[in-house]
Design an enzyme around this catalytic site. Structure first.
Site, mmCIF file in Angstrom:
data_model
loop_
_atom_site.group_PDB
_atom_site.id
_atom_site.type_symbol
_atom_site.label_atom_id
_atom_site.label_comp_id
_atom_site.label_asym_id
_atom_site.label_seq_id
_atom_site.Cartn_x
_atom_site.Cartn_y
_atom_site.Cartn_z
ATOM 1 N N ARG A 124 -0.349 19.047 -15.590
ATOM 2 C CA ARG A 124 0.499 19.892 -16.127
ATOM 3 C C ARG A 124 1.295 20.830 -15.704
ATOM 4 N NH1 ARG A 124 -0.016 17.803 -21.325
ATOM 5 N NH2 ARG A 124 -2.174 17.047 -21.816
ATOM 6 N N HIS A 178 -3.097 8.310 -12.196
ATOM 7 C CA HIS A 178 -1.816 8.412 -13.105
ATOM 8 C C HIS A 178 -1.175 9.663 -12.725
ATOM 9 C CE1 HIS A 178 -0.013 9.542 -17.054
ATOM 10 N NE2 HIS A 178 -0.843 8.549 -17.580
ATOM 11 N N TYR A 194 2.115 14.764 -16.101
ATOM 12 C CA TYR A 194 3.145 14.633 -17.100
ATOM 13 C C TYR A 194 4.269 15.125 -17.085
ATOM 14 C CZ TYR A 194 -1.205 13.215 -19.710
ATOM 15 O OH TYR A 194 -2.376 12.512 -20.152
ATOM 16 N N HIS A 216 4.508 7.494 -16.562
ATOM 17 C CA HIS A 216 5.334 7.406 -17.785
ATOM 18 C C HIS A 216 6.841 7.018 -17.525
ATOM 19 C CE1 HIS A 216 2.003 9.675 -20.130
ATOM 20 N NE2 HIS A 216 1.571 8.611 -19.642
ATOM 21 N N GLU A 268 4.038 2.680 -17.330
ATOM 22 C CA GLU A 268 3.312 2.637 -18.438
ATOM 23 C C GLU A 268 4.185 2.371 -19.922
ATOM 24 O OE1 GLU A 268 0.367 5.893 -18.898
ATOM 25 O OE2 GLU A 268 0.016 5.215 -21.241
ATOM 26 N N ASP A 327 -0.788 0.443 -22.820
ATOM 27 C CA ASP A 327 -1.783 1.262 -23.661
ATOM 28 C C ASP A 327 -1.924 0.780 -25.119
ATOM 29 O OD1 ASP A 327 -2.388 3.505 -25.032
ATOM 30 O OD2 ASP A 327 -2.173 4.771 -23.465
ATOM 31 N N HIS A 344 -0.382 3.051 -27.566
ATOM 32 C CA HIS A 344 1.143 3.271 -27.400
ATOM 33 C C HIS A 344 1.935 2.048 -27.963
ATOM 34 C CE1 HIS A 344 0.949 6.155 -23.776
ATOM 35 N NE2 HIS A 344 0.325 6.730 -24.588
ATOM 36 N N HIS A 386 -4.497 0.695 -20.864
ATOM 37 C CA HIS A 386 -5.243 1.642 -21.334
ATOM 38 C C HIS A 386 -5.769 1.596 -22.662
ATOM 39 C CE1 HIS A 386 -2.669 4.939 -18.843
ATOM 40 N NE2 HIS A 386 -3.491 3.911 -17.933
ATOM 41 N N ASP A 403 1.862 8.965 -30.719
ATOM 42 C CA ASP A 403 1.127 9.087 -29.462
ATOM 43 C C ASP A 403 0.108 9.885 -29.641
ATOM 44 O OD1 ASP A 403 0.236 8.777 -26.730
ATOM 45 O OD2 ASP A 403 1.840 9.688 -25.889
ATOM 46 N N HIS A 419 -3.941 9.654 -29.301
ATOM 47 C CA HIS A 419 -5.269 8.600 -29.172
ATOM 48 C C HIS A 419 -6.449 9.247 -29.840
ATOM 49 C CE1 HIS A 419 -3.449 7.949 -24.669
ATOM 50 N NE2 HIS A 419 -2.393 7.998 -25.673
ATOM 51 N N GLU A 446 -8.657 6.514 -22.509
ATOM 52 C CA GLU A 446 -7.956 7.786 -22.725
ATOM 53 C C GLU A 446 -8.507 8.163 -24.081
ATOM 54 O OE1 GLU A 446 -4.147 6.176 -21.799
ATOM 55 O OE2 GLU A 446 -4.151 7.190 -20.100
#
Ligand code: FE
Ligand code: FE
Ligand code: ZN
Length: 278
Positions: A37, A67, A70, A107, A142, A176, A179, A211, A224, A226, A256
């Site tokens: 983040r 990964h 974000y 992403h 992704e 994913d 997703h 994913h 989105d 999960h 995830e």
């Protein structure tokens, strides 16, 4: 062999992640290359990597799926955010070479009002500026749920990015399940059809990792969110079919799901118990 794992905290280094994975009966895992983040990165310790690679060999792990943070948005409308993203991507490509030959998932980005076409161009321009013929890492786009102005929630958009990238052999796709479902692809009732569509539009050879998540929302929700395996709208049966599908079953599967270690260990064991060897 089923290659399955989850996201693991990377702050204590590689060996710690390897041991953590083994403790969960995982034989692959995902990790953030830097603060997910923020974007700050710790210096990599070569002897830590060396110890990890020994453990990696010993436990016959599959390909890892790192990964990107974000905060990396290669198609932000703000040029300084784009630049920040490019710098992280370039640095991450160097960091990934400490563990050669793995996957780096990101992403594609959110175009924040610039339009899909501009976004696609900015993402592929960044990849063309940063990827090198000598890198051993495969970079994965992704597939997204299509929240806000996210690019990459359709196979057509993923394909449009790939088409503009020069070093295609360094590229792949990570799908994913949450997703896909929230983007409107019916992997519960028509997995075969979704995979055929992916093959027709993108080419199945680009699919490198999955994913594995349930979803808190009905199909097409574009939110989105999960969910734990079996507690959402996708359900355990559909996810078990996915890990056993002849085209998918060799890929690394990364959970995830919103879990603690016990939850991840349980989901890994559930999937292992329901996996049919070739
Ligand atoms: Fe992701
Ligand atoms: Fe994901
Ligand atoms: Zn997600």
């Amino acid at each position: 062999m089923l290659y399955i794992g989850c996201h693991l905290p990377s702050s204590k280094g590689y060996l710690s992640m390897g041991r953590h994975a083994v403790s969960l009966d995982a034989n692959t895992f995902a990790f953030f290359t830097r603060n997910p983040r923020g974007g700050s990165a710790k210096k990599i310790n070569s002897s830590d990597v060396e110890s990890f690679l020994k453990l990696y060999e010993k436990h016959k792990f599959g390909t890892l799926v790192a990964h990107a943070p974000y905060t990396m948005n290669l198609c932000s409308s703000n040029p300084s955010i784009r630049e920040f993203g490019r710098n992280m991507l370039a640095d991450d490509m160097q960091r990934m070479e400490y563990t050669p030959g793995h996957y780096y998932n990101f992403h594609p980005g959110s175009h924040v009002g610039q339009g899909v076409q501009t976004g696609i161009e900015q993402i592929s321009d960044a990849l063309n500026d940063i990827l090198t013929p000598t890198q051993t890492t495969t970079v994965l786009l992704e597939g997204m749920a299509g929240k806000g102005s996210e690019i990459g929630s359709t196979f057509e958009e993923l394909k449009a990015i790939l088409d503009r990238v020069e070093l295609k052999e360094k590229m792949g796709i990570c799908l994913d399940t949450c997703h896909l479902w929230e983007a409107g692809y019916n992997i519960v009732n028509n997995l075969e059809g979704v995979l055929e569509e992916f093959d027709r539009i993108v080419g199945i050879e680009y699919l490198k990792a999955m994913h594995l998540n349930d979803s808190k929302n009905p199909i097409g929700a574009h939110k989105d969110r999960h969910e734990k395996i079996g507690e959402g709208y996708i359900g355990t049966d559909a996810l078990i079919k996915i890990i056993n599908h002849p085209i998918l079953k060799k890929l690394p599967f990364i959970l995830e799901t919103p879990n603690d270690d016990d939850g991840y260990a349980n989901e890994i064991s559930l999937m292992r118990n329901n996996y049919t060897e070739w």
